[in-house]
Motif scaffolding. Sequence first.
Motif, mmCIF file in Angstrom:
data_model
loop_
_atom_site.group_PDB
_atom_site.id
_atom_site.type_symbol
_atom_site.label_atom_id
_atom_site.label_comp_id
_atom_site.label_asym_id
_atom_site.label_seq_id
_atom_site.Cartn_x
_atom_site.Cartn_y
_atom_site.Cartn_z
ATOM 1 N N SER A 168 0.827 -1.198 0.000
ATOM 2 C CA SER A 168 0.000 0.000 0.000
ATOM 3 C C SER A 168 0.868 1.256 0.000
ATOM 4 C CB SER A 168 -0.924 -0.007 1.217
ATOM 5 O OG SER A 168 -1.633 1.212 1.318
ATOM 6 N N TRP A 169 1.852 1.295 0.892
ATOM 7 C CA TRP A 169 2.733 2.474 0.988
ATOM 8 C C TRP A 169 3.585 2.620 -0.272
ATOM 9 C CZ3 TRP A 169 8.087 2.926 1.016
ATOM 10 C CH2 TRP A 169 8.600 4.171 1.415
ATOM 11 N N PHE A 170 4.114 1.518 -0.773
ATOM 12 C CA PHE A 170 5.018 1.584 -1.922
ATOM 13 C C PHE A 170 4.284 2.048 -3.184
ATOM 14 C CE2 PHE A 170 7.489 -0.412 -5.408
ATOM 15 C CZ PHE A 170 8.705 0.212 -5.165
ATOM 16 N N CYS A 171 3.065 1.525 -3.404
ATOM 17 C CA CYS A 171 2.281 1.959 -4.569
ATOM 18 C C CYS A 171 1.971 3.455 -4.472
ATOM 19 C CB CYS A 171 0.990 1.157 -4.672
ATOM 20 S SG CYS A 171 1.236 -0.576 -5.131
ATOM 21 N N GLU A 172 1.607 3.897 -3.287
ATOM 22 C CA GLU A 172 1.330 5.322 -3.100
ATOM 23 C C GLU A 172 2.557 6.170 -3.416
ATOM 24 O OE1 GLU A 172 0.354 8.509 0.480
ATOM 25 O OE2 GLU A 172 0.456 6.367 0.918
ATOM 26 N N GLN A 173 3.727 5.756 -2.929
ATOM 27 C CA GLN A 173 4.948 6.519 -3.153
ATOM 28 C C GLN A 173 5.325 6.568 -4.634
ATOM 29 O OE1 GLN A 173 6.962 8.307 -0.845
ATOM 30 N NE2 GLN A 173 5.018 8.053 0.238
ATOM 31 N N ARG A 174 5.190 5.441 -5.336
ATOM 32 C CA ARG A 174 5.562 5.436 -6.756
ATOM 33 C C ARG A 174 4.623 6.324 -7.572
ATOM 34 N NH1 ARG A 174 10.604 4.073 -7.061
ATOM 35 N NH2 ARG A 174 10.231 4.281 -9.306
ATOM 36 N N LEU A 175 3.334 6.327 -7.235
ATOM 37 C CA LEU A 175 2.384 7.162 -7.972
ATOM 38 C C LEU A 175 2.609 8.640 -7.679
ATOM 39 C CD1 LEU A 175 -0.854 5.009 -7.560
ATOM 40 C CD2 LEU A 175 0.537 5.282 -9.627
ATOM 41 N N LEU A 176 2.871 8.968 -6.428
ATOM 42 C CA LEU A 176 3.144 10.373 -6.090
ATOM 43 C C LEU A 176 4.428 10.859 -6.749
ATOM 44 C CD1 LEU A 176 2.166 10.451 -2.297
ATOM 45 C CD2 LEU A 176 0.897 11.433 -4.233
ATOM 46 N N LYS A 177 5.419 9.991 -6.820
ATOM 47 C CA LYS A 177 6.665 10.366 -7.483
ATOM 48 C C LYS A 177 6.424 10.626 -8.965
ATOM 49 C CE LYS A 177 11.469 8.934 -8.147
ATOM 50 N NZ LYS A 177 12.509 7.905 -7.850
ATOM 51 N N LEU A 178 5.596 9.802 -9.599
ATOM 52 C CA LEU A 178 5.266 10.034 -11.004
ATOM 53 C C LEU A 178 4.591 11.388 -11.200
ATOM 54 C CD1 LEU A 178 3.982 6.539 -12.199
ATOM 55 C CD2 LEU A 178 5.994 7.743 -13.044
ATOM 56 N N LEU A 179 3.659 11.726 -10.300
ATOM 57 C CA LEU A 179 2.975 13.011 -10.407
ATOM 58 C C LEU A 179 3.928 14.179 -10.202
ATOM 59 C CD1 LEU A 179 -0.453 12.468 -8.587
ATOM 60 C CD2 LEU A 179 -0.024 12.667 -11.037
ATOM 61 N N SER A 180 4.895 14.012 -9.302
ATOM 62 C CA SER A 180 5.816 15.118 -9.015
ATOM 63 C C SER A 180 6.716 15.444 -10.201
ATOM 64 C CB SER A 180 6.678 14.786 -7.793
ATOM 65 O OG SER A 180 7.576 13.722 -8.081
ATOM 66 N N HIS A 181 6.943 14.464 -11.079
ATOM 67 C CA HIS A 181 7.797 14.678 -12.257
ATOM 68 C C HIS A 181 7.003 14.594 -13.556
ATOM 69 C CE1 HIS A 181 11.413 14.534 -9.773
ATOM 70 N NE2 HIS A 181 10.941 13.437 -9.209
ATOM 71 N N ALA A 182 5.674 14.678 -13.471
ATOM 72 C CA ALA A 182 4.833 14.522 -14.654
ATOM 73 C C ALA A 182 4.978 15.726 -15.586
ATOM 74 C CB ALA A 182 3.372 14.364 -14.235
ATOM 75 N N PRO A 183 4.874 15.494 -16.891
ATOM 76 C CA PRO A 183 4.891 16.629 -17.833
ATOM 77 C C PRO A 183 3.663 17.513 -17.613
ATOM 78 C CG PRO A 183 4.308 14.587 -18.969
ATOM 79 C CD PRO A 183 4.744 14.196 -17.597
ATOM 80 N N ARG A 184 3.846 18.792 -17.769
ATOM 81 C CA ARG A 184 2.760 19.737 -17.525
ATOM 82 C C ARG A 184 1.686 19.625 -18.599
ATOM 83 N NH1 ARG A 184 5.849 25.321 -15.628
ATOM 84 N NH2 ARG A 184 6.908 24.408 -13.810
#
Length: 494
Positions: A168-184
Amino acid sequence: MFSWVWEDKGSVSKVVVRQEESLSLKVLHQLKNGDDRRLDLYFMLPKDMGVNPQSLEAGEYCHSSVVGRRSYYSSGLHLPLVQGRFVSLNKRTVQEFRLYLNLFAYQFAIAIETDSKELAQQKDPEQFYPALSELCDIVTQLLKKFRRNEPSEPKWKHYFDNADNYLSWFCEQRLLKLLSHAPRSNEHGEVIEQTLQLCRAESAYRDQRSYNSEQTQGDPNRISNKMLLLRRLLQRGVVLKEELKTLGVGLKKFATGLTTGLIMLIVSSLIIQAQGFLSGVTLALVLTLAVIYAFREIFKDDLRNALWRWLRKGRPRWSRILRDTTSGAIIGRQLIWSDYLPSSDLPDAINTILRRRHSQNRVDAEILHYGINTQVTQREFLAGYSTIQEQINFSLAPFARYLERGRSKIYKESDGKVSSDSVERRYQINLVLMLRENRQPAQFARYKITMNRSQIIDIAEGRLPDGIESLDTPPESTSDAKSSSASNTSTQAQ
């Protein structure tokens, strides 16, 4: 992308080569009982990159920048836990339950990590956000399947809670990391909201289950270290224990002793001859002896190194024993090579492959060779396991260290106005892969790796000359049954 979820996605290469991070290359392949496989990788490094035996020793590079992981593997994520092997839980032991649970959770985590890293390389919003939405759907689906098999008995629930907490924690972290570096993008707000809703739901789920204390949740260091511990617990029984041994220690001592003996023999002969010409202890004799000993010190190391290189040529540098962490049984043995090779030592087939290159790419290059030979035991693995997956990560950061920093400009004229475009220096590394297994003919693949100082720009598979067997081609000498088995194994590699 997301090929790890389902089985039967079609035939793929026996060895998968792909980009891991900005300057990291991943090589994946699977092994079964009784396999005897030799995998050789030849990196053709253009000499203008500045990488050579003097600037980067092959053994040093292997120790610092080549990281491998060998673990049990099951095709896709249709694992025994999900498929219902634990419908009758009372017939299973705690140890068996933990092994199957760890296999599922570990491969789930590795799959999410791999696909999120691949998605992070995508800079086009029109491709990034649909893929992110698909990833969220898959994560949600697999977490539901996983939690549907939650055991009720307390002796098993503890192991399930640890795995559930980490996933649960790992999936959340990977998705948040993707959003933090997502193209605008202003057109994909619904995908961003979908991802955030999933992350919020997982955070609320962990709070509802009281998986982590308030003190742990409020301290990033504590929550990170706790999850690292849970990940190590998930690896138990899945990741194989490795025992690495350096080879050639006795041979190196022999080379040192032989060199010392030869030098002393020559020096002693010269001293006896000098005493014959110069009687008595005179200044001339002392100077002659000084010159003899000076030459001994000058040539001793060079002779020893030359003898050592000759004795070590073609020999493996390390050996590795793979053990099951639960039973301690030996699962496999490996021999590892790492050295620079002259072009004259390359196999004829590889020289044929390199000659196919375009004339502009035929530049002088240093050839860095990495080889690994694996022999898997004939004995069956633990119940439920049938395949070992080996993942080798090659960091190209040591190569990038020597590349030029500077950028140049290209000028152009349009309607009397002169403008310029900034361009960067790029380098192309040719990677030739050779696979030999179970006494079958060697198979090959060639990749063109384009990189600059900061990242890998592209990895493209090149065509092979006629008459060179590709990794995608099943050996002609095998029977239909063996060909079918090899095809299934190739499918699992995806």
